[in-house]
Design a protein around this motif. Structure first.
Motif, PDB file in Angstrom:
ATOM      1  N   PRO A 128       0.815  -1.210   0.000  1.00 56.44           N
ATOM      2  CA  PRO A 128       0.000   0.000   0.000  1.00 56.44           C
ATOM      3  C   PRO A 128       0.852   1.265   0.000  1.00 56.44           C
ATOM      4  CG  PRO A 128       0.007  -0.999   2.182  1.00 56.44           C
ATOM      5  CD  PRO A 128       0.707  -1.953   1.272  1.00 56.44           C
ATOM      6  N   ASN A 129       0.195   2.388  -0.288  1.00 53.23           N
ATOM      7  CA  ASN A 129       0.812   3.718  -0.280  1.00 53.23           C
ATOM      8  C   ASN A 129       1.906   3.886  -1.320  1.00 53.23           C
ATOM      9  OD1 ASN A 129      -0.822   4.690   1.837  1.00 53.23           O
ATOM     10  ND2 ASN A 129       0.511   3.716   3.345  1.00 53.23           N
ATOM     11  N   THR A 130       1.754   3.199  -2.437  1.00 56.57           N
ATOM     12  CA  THR A 130       2.649   3.366  -3.571  1.00 56.57           C
ATOM     13  C   THR A 130       1.893   2.992  -4.836  1.00 56.57           C
ATOM     14  OG1 THR A 130       4.756   2.685  -4.563  1.00 56.57           O
ATOM     15  CG2 THR A 130       3.547   1.007  -3.368  1.00 56.57           C
ATOM     16  N   ASP A 131       2.380   3.487  -5.975  1.00 53.82           N
ATOM     17  CA  ASP A 131       1.816   3.057  -7.258  1.00 53.82           C
ATOM     18  C   ASP A 131       2.761   2.102  -7.972  1.00 53.82           C
ATOM     19  OD1 ASP A 131       3.791   4.866  -7.854  1.00 53.82           O
ATOM     20  OD2 ASP A 131       2.586   6.106  -9.204  1.00 53.82           O
ATOM     21  N   ASP A 132       3.696   1.532  -7.239  1.00 54.59           N
ATOM     22  CA  ASP A 132       4.742   0.674  -7.798  1.00 54.59           C
ATOM     23  C   ASP A 132       4.209  -0.731  -8.060  1.00 54.59           C
ATOM     24  OD1 ASP A 132       7.114  -0.529  -8.542  1.00 54.59           O
ATOM     25  OD2 ASP A 132       8.287   0.404  -6.948  1.00 54.59           O
ATOM     26  N   MET A 133       4.360  -1.178  -9.295  1.00 49.97           N
ATOM     27  CA  MET A 133       3.905  -2.509  -9.682  1.00 49.97           C
ATOM     28  C   MET A 133       5.051  -3.498  -9.885  1.00 49.97           C
ATOM     29  SD  MET A 133       0.608  -2.774  -9.852  1.00 49.97           S
ATOM     30  CE  MET A 133       0.543  -4.283 -10.815  1.00 49.97           C
ATOM     31  N   ARG A 134       6.270  -3.078  -9.609  1.00 46.24           N
ATOM     32  CA  ARG A 134       7.411  -3.952  -9.886  1.00 46.24           C
ATOM     33  C   ARG A 134       7.363  -5.220  -9.041  1.00 46.24           C
ATOM     34  NH1 ARG A 134      12.084   0.585  -9.612  1.00 46.24           N
ATOM     35  NH2 ARG A 134      10.560   1.449  -8.126  1.00 46.24           N
ATOM     36  N   ASP A 135       7.340  -6.365  -9.728  1.00 49.71           N
ATOM     37  CA  ASP A 135       7.319  -7.685  -9.099  1.00 49.71           C
ATOM     38  C   ASP A 135       6.165  -7.855  -8.113  1.00 49.71           C
ATOM     39  OD1 ASP A 135       9.544  -9.540  -9.945  1.00 49.71           O
ATOM     40  OD2 ASP A 135      10.694  -7.732  -9.581  1.00 49.71           O
ATOM     41  N   ALA A 136       5.080  -7.149  -8.334  1.00 45.81           N
ATOM     42  CA  ALA A 136       3.909  -7.285  -7.462  1.00 45.81           C
ATOM     43  C   ALA A 136       3.325  -8.698  -7.580  1.00 45.81           C
ATOM     44  CB  ALA A 136       2.846  -6.250  -7.826  1.00 45.81           C
ATOM     45  N   PRO A 137       2.888  -9.295  -6.473  1.00 41.33           N
ATOM     46  CA  PRO A 137       2.255 -10.613  -6.553  1.00 41.33           C
ATOM     47  C   PRO A 137       1.083 -10.662  -7.532  1.00 41.33           C
ATOM     48  CG  PRO A 137       2.783 -10.115  -4.279  1.00 41.33           C
ATOM     49  CD  PRO A 137       3.080  -8.859  -5.066  1.00 41.33           C
ATOM     50  N   SER A 138       0.382  -9.539  -7.701  1.00 40.75           N
ATOM     51  CA  SER A 138      -0.754  -9.507  -8.631  1.00 40.75           C
ATOM     52  C   SER A 138      -0.337  -9.872 -10.045  1.00 40.75           C
ATOM     53  CB  SER A 138      -1.399  -8.108  -8.629  1.00 40.75           C
ATOM     54  OG  SER A 138      -0.481  -7.117  -9.070  1.00 40.75           O
ATOM     55  N   LEU A 139       0.905  -9.605 -10.415  1.00 39.33           N
ATOM     56  CA  LEU A 139       1.367  -9.881 -11.776  1.00 39.33           C
ATOM     57  C   LEU A 139       1.552 -11.368 -12.043  1.00 39.33           C
ATOM     58  CD1 LEU A 139       3.992  -7.006 -12.222  1.00 39.33           C
ATOM     59  CD2 LEU A 139       1.601  -7.063 -12.962  1.00 39.33           C
ATOM     60  N   VAL A 140       1.558 -12.169 -10.983  1.00 38.13           N
ATOM     61  CA  VAL A 140       1.602 -13.626 -11.118  1.00 38.13           C
ATOM     62  C   VAL A 140       0.226 -14.214 -10.871  1.00 38.13           C
ATOM     63  CG1 VAL A 140       2.568 -15.769 -10.189  1.00 38.13           C
ATOM     64  CG2 VAL A 140       4.025 -13.741 -10.448  1.00 38.13           C
ATOM     65  N   ILE A 141      -0.432 -13.751  -9.833  1.00 44.50           N
ATOM     66  CA  ILE A 141      -1.703 -14.343  -9.408  1.00 44.50           C
ATOM     67  C   ILE A 141      -2.806 -14.093 -10.430  1.00 44.50           C
ATOM     68  CG2 ILE A 141      -3.519 -14.210  -7.646  1.00 44.50           C
ATOM     69  CD1 ILE A 141      -1.263 -13.618  -5.615  1.00 44.50           C
ATOM     70  N   ILE A 142      -2.938 -12.865 -10.913  1.00 43.74           N
ATOM     71  CA  ILE A 142      -4.042 -12.549 -11.831  1.00 43.74           C
ATOM     72  C   ILE A 142      -3.901 -13.287 -13.159  1.00 43.74           C
ATOM     73  CG2 ILE A 142      -5.080 -10.690 -13.203  1.00 43.74           C
ATOM     74  CD1 ILE A 142      -4.756  -8.879 -10.767  1.00 43.74           C
ATOM     75  N   PRO A 143      -2.744 -13.293 -13.815  1.00 47.72           N
ATOM     76  CA  PRO A 143      -2.642 -14.074 -15.054  1.00 47.72           C
ATOM     77  C   PRO A 143      -2.910 -15.564 -14.849  1.00 47.72           C
ATOM     78  CG  PRO A 143      -0.851 -12.496 -14.934  1.00 47.72           C
ATOM     79  CD  PRO A 143      -1.531 -12.462 -13.602  1.00 47.72           C
TER      80      PRO A 143
END
Length: 437
Positions: free
Chosen positions: A325-340
């Motif tokens: 939270p409190n950032t707009d950083d998407m680098r290596d975010a778990p969402s980039l693995v889980i959502i696909p």
């Protein structure tokens, strides 16, 4: 002191603004003209709480300026900080130091006769030595010192971390670098913040070792959470019980979907590569990286299992996309693995994040970005709380229940007490705790 900051990314911009708040004269340099124009207009290109006000205040006072002209920014500087990116190099995991070395060459050419070049970027052991070699080659007649001053900023609380740090680490090789860094950090020493002076190699190792140790704590508690689920224990109680031991400490003992962000993934890999190059085995760090990589995919599998073993034709509402939270950083975010993984299994995904949707949209094709949390959940078969933004901590659970069908609520951050969910006919699942189903 007159400071030049090369790079206006996360580290450079925060550090430059904070140095100017100390009263130093700071020039931030970036080759990206569009970024510099935005900064001159008061438009901050990254999200960090409080940074816009800090930049505006010091720019108005004339202590903080922005330019694309490195020569002009460096020529009168007492210290020039290198704060450029060091991403993982494709193929081998080593930190890509090309930007650091290019900056060092340009700085040496433009610097005054006496100057200190300070590595603020996260760099492997030996980088300061190479920057010094470059400076000697480019400007043999100048008295240029080189120092290492790693940053320990947490996204979302970076200004507080800079202004009230646990410590400041300065790796130096001569009195000139030591004296300049002492003067720069004098406002912190007056507050009795520990200023640790070491050899340059030691400072470089401190940065990587610190991040690797924190990553180890995260992967450790995630594995303990798996054990708790099997034996009927509560991982939050376990974390509290071990965290009260002063030798261990409570921080970074929060189970979840795995770590991400700009630091831990690339820094653990870079540390492993440095160890490999020096014929040293860092087996604990290697296991940490493996556990974390597997963790993200395992979370997708758990969601699918909670939905009856299949998400084909089902809708999943995701709350939170950024790595924290409190950032707009998407680098290596778990969402980039889980959502696909959920999409590959046939799910339709809707999502809401307070700050990260603009950055996330091109990285997550096919995901419907929603106006708020309730829109993401409406009509969904499952909701997944993926990033613990404050606004997700007090959802109207009655409204959540009404807006969704036979909802499975998967709380990957353990935001809600299990007993709080019992009144809402919601199939609630969390990490390392008893579930309601």
């Amino acid at each position: 002191m007159r400071i030049a900051m090369i790079g206006t990314g996360y580290v450079g911009l925060v550090s430059g603004a904070c140095f100017s708040e100390f009263g130093h004269s700071v020039t931030c340099v970036d080759l990206n003209a569009a970024v510099i124009e935005r900064l001159k207009a008061g438009d901050i290109p990254i999200f960090e709480p409080g940074l816009d006000d800090l930049v505006a205040r010091n720019a108005k006072a004339g202590r903080l300026t922005f330019t694309t002209d490195l020569t002009a920014g460096v020529r009168d500087a007492d210290a020039v900080f290198i704060a450029v990116g060091t991403p993982s190099r494709r193929g081998d995991g080593h930190a890509d130091l090309s930007y650091v070395y290019a900056a060092a060459r340009q700085i040496a050419e433009a610097a005054p006769d006496t100057c200190v070049i300070v590595n603020k970027s996260t760099v492997p052991v030996g980088t300061a030595n190479e920057v010094e070699r470059i400076a000697r080659e480019v400007a043999p007649g100048k008295a240029i010192s080189v120092a290492s001053n790693p940053e320990f900023l947490r996204e979302g609380s970076a200004i507080e971390d800079f202004m009230r740090p646990d410590r400041v680490v300065c790796g130096v090789a001569d009195d000139q670098a030591r004296d300049v860094l002492k003067a720069i950090y004098r406002p912190l020493s007056l507050r009795e913040v520990p200023i640790l002076f070491t050899e340059r190699a030691t400072a470089e190792v401190i940065k990587y070792a610190a991040n690797a140790f924190l990553a180890v704590k995260i992967s450790f508690i995630n594995e303990i959470a798996d054990l708790c689920e099997k034996v009927g224990a509560d991982v939050q109680g376990v974390a509290k019980g071990i965290g009260l031991d002063k030798r261990i400490g409570a921080k970074f003992l929060h189970p979840g979907p795995g770590y991400g962000g700009s630091c831990f993934p690339k820094d653990t890999l870079a540390l492993l590569k440095t160890a490999e190059d020096n014929a040293v085995q860092l087996q604990i760090v290697a296991a940490t990286v493996k556990v974390n990589d597997e963790r993200k995919r395992a979370m997708a599998d758990r969601i699918i299992a909670a939905c009856g073993g299949s998400v084909e034709g089902k809708t999943i509402g995701i709350l939170g996309l950024t790595f924290k939270p409190n950032t707009d950083d998407m680098r290596d975010a778990p969402s980039l693995v889980i959502i696909p993984a959920l999409q590959d299994a046939g799910a339709t995904v809707k999502a809401f994040d307070p700050e990260g949707m603009k950055a996330a949209a091109p990285l997550l094709p096919g995901v419907e970005m929603c106006e708020d949390a309730y829109a993401a959940i409406k009509g969904a078969d499952a909701a997944v709380l993926l990033t613990e933004w404050n606004e997700f901590r007090a959802l109207d659970l009655g409204r959540v229940r009404k807006q969704a069908r036979s909802l499975v609520f998967f709380d990957l951050r353990n935001v809600y007490p299990v007993d709080e969910m019992s009144a809402y006919e919601i199939n609630y699942m969390s990490v390392g705790r008893l579930s309601l189903n």
